[in-house]
Design an enzyme around this catalytic site. Structure first.
Site: not given
Ligand code: COA
Length: 258
Positions: A112, A132
């Site tokens: 990210e 995640e």
């Protein structure tokens, strides 16, 4: 001690994650430091291009699992996710082009973070992915938003829903990275790329970046108002408006001048 360093050399700002013992995993304090560093970069006229890297063997192994695991659900949503967004937005919206040096893995929040850059250079050995959901959590620092805008939903689906972890070559073929280089060569490649940025007009480059960001939906409102603000602030009207305010009189904008 700072764990997000900023060093300025010539017109290049070197922004570096410096927590190698934890593979540059980002905790709340580092997220705050990142936002602070971005404000410094914005305000530094000498910086025309930024090179983002991580100290040690990883670029960034994501959000600090130990740190976020301790957050209550409310705090996770209110602070962890939202403060991360604020810092990552600040990075993605820097007026200067940002080059990410992926000389180690970029996973979860690390991907990210790299997504916020304008150009990603990866060494052949690195891995890119979004682990995640395998931990029972979501990619919460724009891994399903900015990443989808920049790389397309299908590539993000493959990582976030199916757990695919890509090699540098695969990442390049999917547009996740822009250049693949041999092990140890990414920083030199980034410096070369930075040089080519420095040969271009800094103001034009800054404006072009703002408009590309607007076209991409990254920051429409701020870009429009910043461009209009620059035009208005450069007009005689502003001088007259300010003078009239100071002299406590009505402004005379010389309507007859057209
Ligand atoms: N959060 C907190 N600590 C992390 C971390 C993270 N995301 N990623 C790595 N670390 C820590 C490890 O716990 C270890 O700490 P220790 O030495 O105190 O035990 C240290 O960094 C080194 O990591 P290690 O796992 O020993 O390195 P490795 O080379 O064997 O494996 C990875 C590298 C990246 C494959 C592995 O660290 C990993 O899977 N990390 C988690 C990645 C992830 O799921 N990120 C998304 C988080 S939301």
């Amino acid at each position: 001690m700072s764990r997000i360093d900023l060093r300025v050399e010539g017109n290049v700002g070197y922004l570096r994650l410096n927590r190698p013992d934890k593979l540059n995993a980002l905790d709340a304090a580092m997220v705050g430091e990142l936002a602070f560093r971005c404000r410094e970069i914005e305000r530094d006229d000498s910086i025309h291009v930024v090179i983002l890297s991580g100290e040690g063997k990883a670029f960034c192994a994501g959000g600090d699992i130990e740190a976020w695991a301790e957050e209550s659900p409310e705090a996770f949503g209110r602070f962890w996710v939202r403060e991360g967004h604020a810092a990552f937005d600040a990075l993605a919206r820097l007026r200067q082009p940002v080059i990410a040096v992926l000389d180690g893995h970029a996973l979860g929040g690390g991907l990210e973070l790299a997504t916020c850059a304008d150009y990603r250079i990866a060494e052949t050995h690195i891995k890119i992915g979004q682990p995640e959901t395998g931990l029972g959590i979501i990619p919460g620092w724009s891994g399903t938003q900015r990443a989808v805008r920049r790389f397309g939903a299908q590539t993000v689906r493959r990582m976030a829903l199916f757990g695919e972890v890509f090699s540098a070559e695969e990442a390049a073929s999917l547009g996740l990275v822009d250049m693949v280089v041999e092990v140890g060569a990414a920083m030199a490649a980034a410096n070369g790329l930075a040089k080519s940025v420095l040969q271009r007009g800094p103001r034009a480059t800054e404006l072009a970046k703002m408009m590309i960001n607007a076209a991409e939906g990254e920051e429409r409102e701020r870009v429009i108002e910043a461009l209009a603000g620059t035009l208005a602030a450069g007009s005689d009207d502003l001088d007259e408006g300010i003078a009239a305010f100071r002299e406590k009189r009505k402004p005379d904008f010389g309507k007859d001048k057209g």
